[in-house]
Structure formats: structure tokens, C-alpha cells
Design a protein around this motif. Structure first.
Motif, mmCIF file in Angstrom:
data_model
loop_
_atom_site.group_PDB
_atom_site.id
_atom_site.type_symbol
_atom_site.label_atom_id
_atom_site.label_comp_id
_atom_site.label_asym_id
_atom_site.label_seq_id
_atom_site.Cartn_x
_atom_site.Cartn_y
_atom_site.Cartn_z
ATOM 1 N N GLY A 87 22.415 64.103 53.858
ATOM 2 C CA GLY A 87 21.117 64.125 54.536
ATOM 3 C C GLY A 87 19.984 64.376 53.563
ATOM 4 O O GLY A 87 18.937 63.721 53.627
ATOM 5 N N LEU A 88 20.191 65.311 52.653
ATOM 6 C CA LEU A 88 19.180 65.600 51.630
ATOM 7 C C LEU A 88 18.971 64.398 50.729
ATOM 8 O O LEU A 88 17.824 64.045 50.394
ATOM 9 C CB LEU A 88 19.613 66.806 50.798
ATOM 10 C CG LEU A 88 18.713 67.186 49.623
ATOM 11 C CD1 LEU A 88 17.311 67.561 50.108
ATOM 12 C CD2 LEU A 88 19.336 68.331 48.818
ATOM 13 N N LYS A 89 20.056 63.748 50.341
ATOM 14 C CA LYS A 89 19.940 62.565 49.488
ATOM 15 C C LYS A 89 19.158 61.466 50.188
ATOM 16 O O LYS A 89 18.322 60.789 49.567
ATOM 17 C CB LYS A 89 21.327 62.053 49.107
ATOM 18 C CG LYS A 89 21.291 60.841 48.176
ATOM 19 C CD LYS A 89 22.665 60.512 47.634
ATOM 20 C CE LYS A 89 22.563 59.411 46.580
ATOM 21 N NZ LYS A 89 23.861 59.141 45.931
ATOM 22 N N ALA A 90 19.405 61.283 51.486
ATOM 23 C CA ALA A 90 18.673 60.269 52.241
ATOM 24 C C ALA A 90 17.188 60.596 52.287
ATOM 25 O O ALA A 90 16.345 59.717 52.056
ATOM 26 C CB ALA A 90 19.230 60.165 53.663
ATOM 27 N N ARG A 91 16.839 61.843 52.557
ATOM 28 C CA ARG A 91 15.418 62.231 52.628
ATOM 29 C C ARG A 91 14.721 62.011 51.295
ATOM 30 O O ARG A 91 13.633 61.415 51.218
ATOM 31 C CB ARG A 91 15.293 63.694 53.068
ATOM 32 C CG ARG A 91 15.735 63.951 54.497
ATOM 33 C CD ARG A 91 15.322 65.331 54.988
ATOM 34 N NE ARG A 91 15.925 66.422 54.246
ATOM 35 C CZ ARG A 91 17.124 66.942 54.491
ATOM 36 N NH1 ARG A 91 17.878 66.434 55.465
ATOM 37 N NH2 ARG A 91 17.589 67.950 53.777
ATOM 38 N N GLN A 92 15.325 62.492 50.240
ATOM 39 C CA GLN A 92 14.701 62.363 48.920
ATOM 40 C C GLN A 92 14.663 60.906 48.458
ATOM 41 O O GLN A 92 13.648 60.443 47.909
ATOM 42 C CB GLN A 92 15.473 63.213 47.901
ATOM 43 C CG GLN A 92 15.347 64.711 48.149
ATOM 44 C CD GLN A 92 16.190 65.529 47.180
ATOM 45 O OE1 GLN A 92 17.166 65.035 46.576
ATOM 46 N NE2 GLN A 92 15.838 66.799 47.002
ATOM 47 N N GLY A 93 15.744 60.178 48.697
ATOM 48 C CA GLY A 93 15.822 58.791 48.249
ATOM 49 C C GLY A 93 14.873 57.880 48.991
ATOM 50 O O GLY A 93 14.250 56.986 48.400
ATOM 51 N N LEU A 94 14.719 58.094 50.293
ATOM 52 C CA LEU A 94 13.815 57.256 51.077
ATOM 53 C C LEU A 94 12.361 57.506 50.709
ATOM 54 O O LEU A 94 11.558 56.570 50.656
ATOM 55 C CB LEU A 94 14.043 57.506 52.566
ATOM 56 C CG LEU A 94 15.355 56.948 53.125
ATOM 57 C CD1 LEU A 94 15.639 57.499 54.523
ATOM 58 C CD2 LEU A 94 15.335 55.421 53.156
ATOM 59 N N GLU A 95 12.012 58.744 50.463
ATOM 60 C CA GLU A 95 10.636 59.029 50.024
ATOM 61 C C GLU A 95 10.332 58.325 48.703
ATOM 62 O O GLU A 95 9.254 57.749 48.527
ATOM 63 C CB GLU A 95 10.425 60.535 49.879
ATOM 64 C CG GLU A 95 10.153 61.250 51.180
ATOM 65 C CD GLU A 95 9.483 62.595 50.978
ATOM 66 O OE1 GLU A 95 9.338 63.036 49.812
ATOM 67 O OE2 GLU A 95 9.097 63.225 51.990
#
Length: 443
Positions: A345-353
Motif C-alpha cells: 500500500g505504501l509503495k502504491a501511494r508513493q509510486g503513484l504520486e
């Protein structure tokens, strides 16, 4: 039409045909408005359905799913332990309407896992659970006023159909009598000073505060711990009940839900989604002295007891079996499951930003949740559902981003979703890569 809408239409002709049929027999072609999106919704193939992290539509498209059954499918679609539990139970009946050993086993699991769960009462939906939680709070305190947060969604029950979408001061629906919502008022989310002021103004008649520790439909925004702490302190000071609506966060933020995650214990909590293991369920859990108001063993006048029907299909054996299988698995593998899905979930948030940097996106969420938002201006802070509705382009998120991601093989809701144990890190990488391409395509 836009090029991304045209592409979607080309890939989904069978869904379009089904939508035309659906409109003739259902209002708007759907049975839950959130499932409609323009130009028409995607239809799952009933013979292929979903498996793991994937869904399969009627046009033969395979998509990575991050909506995951309204966040319910923490183990992914059709996980084998759940399928096995259903198959084993089917031989003995699908519905009894009689107390059974399975309900005792599931209630004991909930009692042992959820910090506030001294007693448990099962129902069939989250909406039902929040309705009964509010009723219990009013009966226990002998007060009327319920406080909820602006932008909070607690299901479709009348008592809480207030201040869901802005403007918060206008009725949420036709057919709601003003008298029915007269004693439901709202608080600003993550605003300690203003919320405290409103609570103090209503302290004499405060029955309860009900809050999603992470607002779901309101933007996947987590409550600040200090904000929840103040709500806990003030409800205790004023003699009100604190209710955590954990229909979404229960068994997801942590095994013990948001109350374990934040270390703040409410008086009551409502549960659903993950608790049922993919089958319909709701539950009210909490303090024994409050839930005891629904105890049929206590001799009271009918107006002194709390009516909690539970529903024809409460403690349905299929649901009890899948609930037991799900919670048992989560409990057994707790130290593996939660670090894994929270890291993704953290990777998705950071990667999408990062991928959508040129679009100035902000990604909200915590743990395994993530949602993309398109602020109108740079350097904004998104701390509440009101911020999402007033400071970001929700149409761009819910229409353009949704269709562009669908065209690239990803199903999201409100610009994101939640990670399950079935998702792979490679799928998070693919989502981020697709977002990077989409970022360059957007105006």
C-alpha cells in the motif's frame, strides 16, 4: 466523447449491451449507485468471475482489481480456504434461522481479536450494524444527539444520512423526514479545535460520536491519532458513547482493526466486509453493559430493551463458516500478512504520486489503502472529506483516471483501492508504470 472513453467503449461492447438491458429492469441499471460510472459500468462474466487479484469481464478482458469487493476481499478473490469452507458447509444446508455452533465459534474469535468486543451481535450488513449501534447508544445514555463527521458514510440508514456529501447543510436524499435526522449533527474531520467546540455545545444531550477511523468514501483519509484521542476523552467526560465504524478498517489496518492500530478503544464498534470472508455480514461489538440492553434473558418492559432483530439471514451458516476461515487465517499469519499488504500500500501511494507528478496528484491512505486525488492548486493538504470535495477534481479522478486505468487493465474506485494478500509486488509496479503513461496522456 474523448479518446479514453472511445477506447473503453471499443473494449467493452458486451458490457454496453448488458447495461442497456439492465436499465429496463433496474433504476439506472444498478442496485448500488456507486457501481455506475459513465458511459456505463464494466460487467463481470458470471461464469469466470474473479480469482486472486484478477477479475474477468464479459468481453474477455482480464483486469487487476483493487476495489476487491468494496474492500472486503483481503485474501483476494475465491481464496482456496474460503472455497473449501463453503463447499464443506453446502452439504449441510445454506440457511437454518436457528442458533448454531458456528456462530459461537465466530463470536469467540471476534471477542478474542477485537479489543473492545466484550460482547458480539451479528447481523447481515454494515448499514444494519451502524443503525443498531446508534440505537444502543441512545438507549444507554437516555440522550438523543448523535455526532458524525462531515463526509462520513455509515451505510444507508436514516439516522446517519446527514452530512455525507457537500454542501453538508442540505438534505442527503429525498424521502428523509427532517424529524428523523433532527438529532444527528456533524463534526469537522481532523479539526480538533472546532470539533471540540461543537461537542461542548452539545454535551448535555450527547448520546454518541460515530466515526470511521479512516474515512472510506470520503477519500481514504486516516484520522489523526490526537483527533481520535480527543474524541475519546470528550465522550468520556460528557457521558457519551464513542463508536468506531470499522466496517472497512476492521481486520484490515491491523488484526484488531483501527482500535489496535491507534491504541484507542471505543465503547462500541461496527464490523462487516472482511468479517464475512466474502459473504454478507454485519456486527455490533463492544461493552457488555451497553449490548446487554438487547439481552432477552433480562426481564424488562419492552420500551426498556433495545430491539435488535439481526435479520432473517443473520448467523447464516455459510457466512459463519467463511468468517471463521478468514479470521483464523488472519490470526495465524498475522505477522506475515499485515506487513506485506501495508508495504505494498505504501509503495502504491508513493509510486503513484511520483508517476503522476506532472498532474500534481496527492495520494491518501494508510496501511493497504491508497487513493489518487487531483488538487486544483499546488501545495494543498488533504486532511478531510471536505478538502477532497472542494480542493480536488473528483470528476477527473472518478471518470478519466478510472477509464484510463481500465483501458490498461486495472479496476479502481475513487482513484484507488486496497491491496489484498493475492496481489503481487509486480502488479503494484505495473500499476505505477501504467500511471506514468497516463500522466503523459492527460492534459
Amino acid at each position: 466523447m474523448t479518446e479514453f472513453s472511445d477506447e473503453y467503449i471499443k473494449k467493452t461492447s458486451r458490457s454496453r449491451e448488458l447495461f442497456e438491458r439492465a436499465k429496463k429492469v433496474m433504476p439506472g441499471g444498478v442496485c448500488h449507485n456507486i457501481r455506475y460510472f459513465p458511459p456505463y459500468p464494466l460487467y463481470i462474466d458470471g461464469q469466470k468471475g474473479a480469482k486472486g487479484s484478477k477479475i474477468f469481464d464479459v468481453d474477455g478482458n482480464e483486469l487487476v482489481d483493487f476495489w476487491m469487493g468494496h474492500y472486503a476481499m483481503i485474501l483476494g478473490h475465491a481464496p482456496q480456504p474460503i472455497i473449501n469452507a463453503l463447499k464443506e458447509q453446502l452439504e449441510y444446508g445454506t440457511h437454518w434461522g436457528i442458533v448454531n455452533d458456528l456462530q459461537v465459534e465466530l463470536a469467540e474469535l471476534v471477542h478474542n481479536i477485537v479489543p473492545c468486543a466484550e460482547l458480539v451481535r451479528f447481523g447481515v450488513s454494515g448499514t444494519e450494524a451502524t443503525m443498531y449501534a446508534v440505537r444502543l447508544a441512545r438507549a444507554f445514555t437516555n440522550r438523543k444527539t448523535i455526532m458524525k463527521v462531515d463526509g462520513g458514510w455509515h451505510g444507508g440508514n436514516t439516522d446517519l444520512s446527514v452530512a455525507i456529501h457537500s454542501p453538508y447543510n442540505l438534505p442527503e436524499s429525498a424521502g428523509l423526514l427532517p424529524e428523523a435526522t433532527k438529532y444527528t449533527k456533524s463534526l469537522p474531520f481532523n479539526d480538533i479545535e472546532f470539533a471540540s467546540q461543537i461537542l461542548r455545545e452539545n454535551k448535555e444531550d450527547l448520546a454518541a460520536v460515530i466515526i470511521e477511523p479512516v474515512v472510506g468514501a470520503g477519500g481514504a483519509i486516516p484520522a489523526e491519532k490526537e483527533y481520535l484521542k480527543v474524541l475519546r476523552e470528550l465522550t468520556e467526560e460528557f457521558g457519551g458513547i464513542l463508536i468506531f465504524d470499522e466496517v472497512i478498517t476492521g481486520f484490515r489496518l491491523a488484526l484488531g482493526g483501527a482500535q489496535e492500530f491507534y491504541g484507542i478503544i471505543p465503547d462500541l464498534a461496527t464490523l462487516g466486509k472482511i468479517l464475512g470472508g466474502g459473504m454478507p455480514i454485519g456486527a455490533v461489538v463492544g461493552r457488555e453493559d451497553i449490548l446487554d440492553l438487547a439481552n432477552p434473558l433480562k426481564e424488562r418492559e419492552k420500551w426498556e430493551s433495545v430491539l435488535m432483530g439481526g435479520g432473517t439471514f443473520s448467523i447464516n451458516p455459510l457466512t459463519m463458516r467463511t468468517g471463521i476461515a478468514t479470521l483464523s487465517l488472519l490470526q495465524r499469519d498475522e505477522t506475515k500478512i499485515y506487513p506485506k499488504i501495508n508495504a505494498m500500500g505504501l509503495k502504491a501511494r508513493q509510486g503513484l504520486e511520483k508517476a503522476l507528478l506532472e498532474q500534481n496528484v496527492k495520494c491518501t491512505g494508510v496501511g493497504s489503502f491508497f487513493q489518487v486525488h487531483f488538487p486544483f492548486q499546488e501545495a494543498v493538504t488533504l486532511k478531510s472529506p471536505k478538502d477532497i470535495e472542494t480542493l480536488t477534481d473528483t470528476k477527473k479522478r472518478d471518470h478519466e483516471l478510472k477509464l484510463r486505468l481500465l483501458n490498461k487493465g486495472f479496476f479502481v474506485m475513487h482513484g484507488g483501492g486496497a491491496v489484498s494478500t493475492a496481489h503481487k509486488e509486480s502488479e503494484i509496479n505495473q500499476l505505477i508504470e501504467a500511471a506514468s503513461v497516463i500522466g503523459s496522456e492527460m492534459e
